[in-house]
Design a protein around this motif. Structure first.
Motif, PDB file in Angstrom:
ATOM      1  N   GLN A  20       0.903  -1.290   0.199  1.00 29.61           N
ATOM      2  CA  GLN A  20       0.059  -0.016   0.022  1.00 29.61           C
ATOM      3  C   GLN A  20       0.849   1.327  -0.058  1.00 29.61           C
ATOM      4  O   GLN A  20       0.173   2.333  -0.316  1.00 29.61           O
ATOM      5  CB  GLN A  20      -0.910  -0.010   1.271  1.00 29.61           C
ATOM      6  N   ARG A  21       2.266   1.130   0.417  1.00 28.37           N
ATOM      7  CA  ARG A  21       2.996   2.300   0.275  1.00 28.37           C
ATOM      8  C   ARG A  21       3.836   2.628  -1.035  1.00 28.37           C
ATOM      9  O   ARG A  21       4.498   3.598  -1.016  1.00 28.37           O
ATOM     10  CB  ARG A  21       4.009   2.253   1.583  1.00 28.37           C
ATOM     11  N   LEU A  22       3.517   1.594  -1.948  1.00 22.81           N
ATOM     12  CA  LEU A  22       4.391   1.624  -3.226  1.00 22.81           C
ATOM     13  C   LEU A  22       3.759   2.648  -4.215  1.00 22.81           C
ATOM     14  O   LEU A  22       2.434   2.568  -4.090  1.00 22.81           O
ATOM     15  CB  LEU A  22       4.457   0.130  -3.770  1.00 22.81           C
ATOM     16  N   ASN A  23       4.528   3.399  -4.707  1.00 25.73           N
ATOM     17  CA  ASN A  23       3.939   4.334  -5.732  1.00 25.73           C
ATOM     18  C   ASN A  23       3.634   3.362  -7.004  1.00 25.73           C
ATOM     19  O   ASN A  23       3.907   2.306  -7.193  1.00 25.73           O
ATOM     20  CB  ASN A  23       4.994   5.465  -6.085  1.00 25.73           C
ATOM     21  N   TYR A  24       2.798   4.132  -7.777  1.00 25.93           N
ATOM     22  CA  TYR A  24       2.520   3.462  -9.135  1.00 25.93           C
ATOM     23  C   TYR A  24       3.447   3.051  -9.843  1.00 25.93           C
ATOM     24  O   TYR A  24       3.226   1.736 -10.481  1.00 25.93           O
ATOM     25  CB  TYR A  24       1.556   4.528  -9.805  1.00 25.93           C
ATOM     26  N   LYS A  25       4.486   3.822 -10.199  1.00 26.68           N
ATOM     27  CA  LYS A  25       5.518   3.137 -11.007  1.00 26.68           C
ATOM     28  C   LYS A  25       6.543   1.961 -10.330  1.00 26.68           C
ATOM     29  O   LYS A  25       6.491   0.957 -11.192  1.00 26.68           O
ATOM     30  CB  LYS A  25       6.834   4.308 -10.914  1.00 26.68           C
ATOM     31  N   THR A  26       6.493   1.567  -9.173  1.00 24.04           N
ATOM     32  CA  THR A  26       7.094   0.425  -8.436  1.00 24.04           C
ATOM     33  C   THR A  26       6.081  -0.508  -8.634  1.00 24.04           C
ATOM     34  O   THR A  26       6.370  -1.758  -9.130  1.00 24.04           O
ATOM     35  CB  THR A  26       7.255   0.871  -7.127  1.00 24.04           C
ATOM     36  N   ARG A  27       4.929  -0.311  -8.493  1.00 27.90           N
ATOM     37  CA  ARG A  27       3.747  -1.493  -8.526  1.00 27.90           C
ATOM     38  C   ARG A  27       3.678  -1.913 -10.161  1.00 27.90           C
ATOM     39  O   ARG A  27       3.541  -3.176 -10.242  1.00 27.90           O
ATOM     40  CB  ARG A  27       2.258  -0.834  -8.141  1.00 27.90           C
TER      41      ARG A  27
END
Length: 535
Positions: A20-27
């Motif tokens: 839930q703390r990952l940003n869109y790019k990392t996901r």
């Protein structure tokens, strides 16, 4: 790379981060990696190995007294071989004397009184390894202050120390950690005997070394060895007792003298643990011992708080003190040079000594200058010494060294009094043209909620000086142009809508500076232009 390199580490590590703390790019990256490595990394999977901690079969178990007695009297444990491990989740089980002793150590640390009574009541059958574990557990116990000193002394008497085991060191640690100083004469005699007669440290055989120093030549190794030897620990225990109870000095006076005169420099260094509290008990006697130590081995000045003795002794031993400080200042050792620099500037500020050094700034190297300024700034906010400190800082602003840390500290520590220090700031900010000093200046204004108009003269003159000398600057002015932009925009904002003549003049000065910055392409020119045109 000609092999499949990128992504192997990432696909193993990223799943352990909170999703839930990952940003869109990392996901999105995780989705790509999961498609690429459907069965996990190609290089970081070790399915045929096992790792973890090693502990005994009784670790963290609440054994009864009978079980403990059977264990620490079991001679068959000596026959058990180490490294016969049984794999279990999270590590290994090892049935060995060492691991059983470690478990007992932990039990002693948690329940010292229970385990002491258990050992003492079975002293004729307990194995030496568990006696050593008892001492070690008492040394590390957080509950040691709850144990009566009489009970601890029974342990000392029942299981005396020697020159081979760590028992003597543990005894010293136990005495050092306990606040209560009500020890029997027997224990005080034991401590004195350890301090004088123990074989650790051995002259010429360091307990601690590093690649650069195997002969205890450096201050760092001198300090480390004094802390990691038994006689050094005894000196600390004696020092602790003297800080807590001045009446004990008579007991230890002869011991302290012998420690301070020992042939081993490690022991002489450790003797300062005793001599510093003694200074508060018998000043003249302690002063002479301490100064003799410094004169015999200048490295001993690096002992914690020993520098205070130089100032306390100044009135009675001026010449000796100044000579010791000079020897530190001109030392090749970096730490001693720094200590000497601290003392030089404090003596200059407080006692008007060493003017010939402070007046010849070309003879002072960068390390000395930074130490001098670091110490001088401690006196900046003192009304009595403020002007003298400002004079020192101003004198050093022309040197070819980076002194930005000192300038920044004036702002970060909130030491500036605008009414008192305005002219000084004007002068110093013209020279302190690094990004950090300008940034700290801006931050000081923001955090103290003061009007930037109060600093208008300082800002205008500083930026003009920077722009005029931008070609000669050591540090590229373009790297901190954004900081200059913030200053000039902030100052211009304060003039908008104000009809006073001085505000109009200031507004025009801001615009002139903007023009100059635009010509030289310094700072956020486009942003600055937009900010001004929007007014």
């Amino acid at each position: 790379m000609y092999w499949d390199y990128w992504g192997n580490v990432q696909v193993e590590l990223l799943p352990y981060l909170p999703y839930q703390r990952l940003n869109y790019k990392t996901r999105q990256l995780m989705s790509v990696l999961n498609r690429k490595f459907k069965e996990g990394s190609n290089y970081y999977q070790y399915d045929d190995g096992h790792s973890g901690s090693v502990w005994s079969p009784i670790s963290n178990k609440n054994l009864s007294n009978k079980q403990w007695i059977r264990l620490f009297s079991n001679k068959k444990l000596k026959e058990l071989k180490e490294h016969t491990w049984k794999e279990v989740p999270g590590g290994f089980i090892e049935s060995s004397m060492r691991e059983f002793a470690i478990s007992f150590n932990q039990a002693v640390s948690n329940e010292p009184i229970r385990m002491i009574n258990l050992i003492l009541s079975n002293s004729d059958i307990v194995l030496d390894e568990f006696v050593d574990a008892l001492y070690s557990g008492l040394q590390t116990s957080e509950n040691i202050d709850k144990v009566p000193t009489e009970l601890l002394e029974k342990v000392f008497n029942a299981f005396p120390c020697d020159n081979q085991s760590q028992r003597a060191n543990c005894i010293c640690w136990i005495i050092y950690k306990i606040k209560n100083t009500n020890w029997s004469q027997s224990t005080l005699n034991l401590l004195k005997s350890i301090a004088i007669n123990h074989k650790d440290p051995v002259m010429g055989k360091p307990n601690v070394t590093n690649k650069k120093d195997k002969e205890i030549k450096s201050i760092d190794m001198l300090q480390s060895n004094s802390l990691n030897c038994t006689r050094g620990q005894a000196a600390q225990a004696i020092g602790h007792l003297l800080w807590e109870n001045k009446e004990l000095f008579k007991q230890f006076k002869e011991t302290i003298q012998l420690l301070s005169e020992d042939i081993n420099p490690v022991v002489r260094f450790a003797s300062l643990h005793c001599l510093l509290p003694t200074y508060n008990i018998q000043k003249d006697w302690a002063r002479e011992k301490i100064l003799n130590l410094f004169e015999t081995d200048i490295r001993l000045v690096a002992f914690w708080n020993a520098r205070d003795i130089l100032f306390f002794s100044y009135d009675k031993e001026r010449d000796r003190i100044l000579k010791i400080i000079e020897e530190c200042y001109y030392s090749e050792d970096k730490e001693l040079k720094e200590i000497g620099s601290y003392c030089i500037v404090e003596m200059y500020i407080l006692k008007n000594e060493f003017s010939y050094i402070m007046d010849d700034i070309n003879s002072i190297d960068e390390k000395q200058i930074k130490a001098i300024l670091r110490m001088a700034i401690n006196y900046f906010d003192n009304v009595k010494y403020n002007e003298k400190v400002k004079m020192l800082i101003t004198r050093f602003k022309e040197v070819d060294y980076d002194i930005e840390d000192s300038i920044c500290r004036l702002f970060y520590d909130n030491l500036i009094n605008l009414e008192r220090d305005k002219e000084f700031l004007k002068d110093i900010m013209k020279s302190a043209t690094g990004r950090r000093s300008i940034h700290s200046f801006i931050q000081y204004i923001d955090e103290n909620a003061v009007s930037i108009l109060d600093f208008k003269e300082i800002i205008i003159e500083s930026i003009k000086s920077i722009l005029e000398n931008s070609k000669q600057e050591k540090e590229n002015v373009y790297y901190y142009g954004d900081e200059l932009s913030k200053l000039i925009v902030g100052l211009y904002d304060e003039t908008v809508g104000k009809k006073q003549n001085d505000m109009k003049v200031l507004s025009n000065q801001c615009l002139d500076i903007w023009d100059e910055m635009f010509k030289k392409q310094i700072g956020s020119i486009k942003k600055l232009s937009r900010d001004i045109l929007d007014r």
